[in-house]
Design an enzyme around this catalytic site. Structure first.
Site, PDB file in Angstrom:
ATOM      1  N   ASP A 107       0.849  -1.184   0.000  1.00 18.90           N
ATOM      2  CA  ASP A 107       0.000   0.000   0.000  1.00 18.90           C
ATOM      3  C   ASP A 107       0.900   1.255   0.000  1.00 18.90           C
ATOM      4  OD1 ASP A 107      -2.961   0.969   0.486  1.00 18.90           O
ATOM      5  OD2 ASP A 107      -1.817   1.967   2.054  1.00 18.90           O
ATOM      6  N   TYR A 237      -1.708  11.288   1.891  1.00 15.36           N
ATOM      7  CA  TYR A 237      -2.628  11.609   0.792  1.00 15.36           C
ATOM      8  C   TYR A 237      -2.655  13.121   0.528  1.00 15.36           C
ATOM      9  CZ  TYR A 237      -4.437   6.871   1.602  1.00 15.36           C
ATOM     10  OH  TYR A 237      -4.566   5.509   1.745  1.00 15.36           O
ATOM     11  N   HIS A 302      -7.186  -6.599  -0.450  1.00 12.65           N
ATOM     12  CA  HIS A 302      -6.096  -5.626  -0.301  1.00 12.65           C
ATOM     13  C   HIS A 302      -4.990  -6.052   0.669  1.00 12.65           C
ATOM     14  CE1 HIS A 302      -4.176  -1.731  -0.559  1.00 12.65           C
ATOM     15  NE2 HIS A 302      -4.319  -1.529   0.732  1.00 12.65           N
TER      16      HIS A 302
END
Length: 323
Positions: A107, A237, A302
């Site tokens: 990730d 982010y 994931h």
């Protein structure tokens, strides 16, 4: 949560105190394990044990902003340059005798690992990345502009942008519930978080944990996120467009490190716009010329390294044995 034989250290790196978990024989080759969101060093618990048993020295930090590592408040402190800087400084301390180390990322940890290899290929022997392929810099458009155009304002990455907004919504939902929602997410489609609607279903609806995640393991995540909150994770982010500005010199650059990429076929990243074509039609190989293998695991979502821990550890070992 205590793990047998794991040494916990706090290392001063790049102006912050970084927590790192280490296990394995002192002379064993170091494997740097980089976690993602919303995770911790602990997400690698199975690989730490498995790799140490195979003779490696597993080194799993809490990245800046997470767990027991310092969390600068400004999103501008979370650029690739800063986070890779932390890791180079960490390796100087915990893998002092090794010119190059093995690296595994998942990730956001995979994004950071790609950039560690891009900026400092001289420090990496070989790389195994999970879930998130390398995304070449698009000189024509900033990342957030592309994401908004592709998915709209309710897309989770877009929702994370406004400081304080998602922090407040997640506080309302509750830390445990938020972590349950993320860690059990199996929808191969994009994740949307419409304002005020949380994850789209009633918060009093119980969530059944998968077989690979126990209540006790979840407790550990909850204990750390209740202490730190989610801002550190969001800041990665929030620095996306700043990274785009800072990485102009690497536009079109290749990652010249031997690499293997693994992803689950139910992973939202694998099913995002253009990713399958990029992986299967040579796009990733163009930017990572020493890419040896792309492994797509069927029926896996994931959190691939937690869902299929032994298989993933074996894949890592098989690849690293070649070097």
């Amino acid at each position: 949560m205590e793990m047998e034989g794991v040494e916990h250290r706090t290392v001063a790196v790049n102006g912050i105190a970084m927590h790192v978990a280490i296990k394995g024989p002192p002379g064993g080759p170091a494997v740097l394990l980089l976690h993602g969101f919303p995770e911790l060093w602990y997400s690698w618990r199975h690989q730490i044990a498995g790799l140490a048993a195979l003779g490696y020295r597993a080194v799993a930090p809490d990245l800046r902003g997470y767990g027991d590592t310092d969390a600068p408040s400004s999103a501008s402190a979370y650029t690739y340059l800063s986070v890779v800087g932390d890791l180079v400084a960490l390796l100087d301390v915990v893998a002092k005798g090794e010119e190059k180390v093995f690296v595994v990322g998942h990730d956001w940890g995979a994004v950071v690992a790609w950039h560690l290899c891009l900026f400092r290929p001289d420090r990496v022997k070989a790389l195994v990345n999970l879930s998130v392929p390398f995304t070449p810099r698009n000189p024509a458009r900033k990342p957030l502009e592309s994401l908004r155009a592709g998915y709209g304002d309710d897309y989770y990455i877009c929702r994370f942008q406004e400081p304080g907004e998602m922090e407040a919504e997640f506080a309302q939902i509750g830390t445990r519930r938020v972590l349950e929602e993320f860690l059990t997410y199996r929808n191969p489609g994009p994740l949307f978080l419409p304002k005020g609607k949380g994850f789209g279903h009633p918060t009093d609806e119980p969530i059944i944990l998968p077989s690979w995640l126990t209540e006790e393991e979840l407790d550990y995540y909850v204990s750390k996120y209740e202490k730190t909150g989610f801002t550190g994770g969001f800041n990665y982010y929030r620095a996306l467009d700043l990274n785009w500005e800072l990485t102009v010199p690497w536009t079109g650059a290749q990652i010249r490190v031997p690499a293997k990429f693994m992803v689950g076929d139910l992973d939202l990243t694998y099913n995002s716009l253009g990713t399958k074509d990029f992986l299967n039609k040579g796009g990733l190989k163009k930017y990572v010329p020493f890419l040896e293998d792309v492994v797509v695991m069927e029926g896996v979502a994931h959190f691939i390294h937690e869902e299929r821990p032994q298989e993933v550890t074996q894949h890592i070992h098989d690849f690293f044995q070649m070097f």
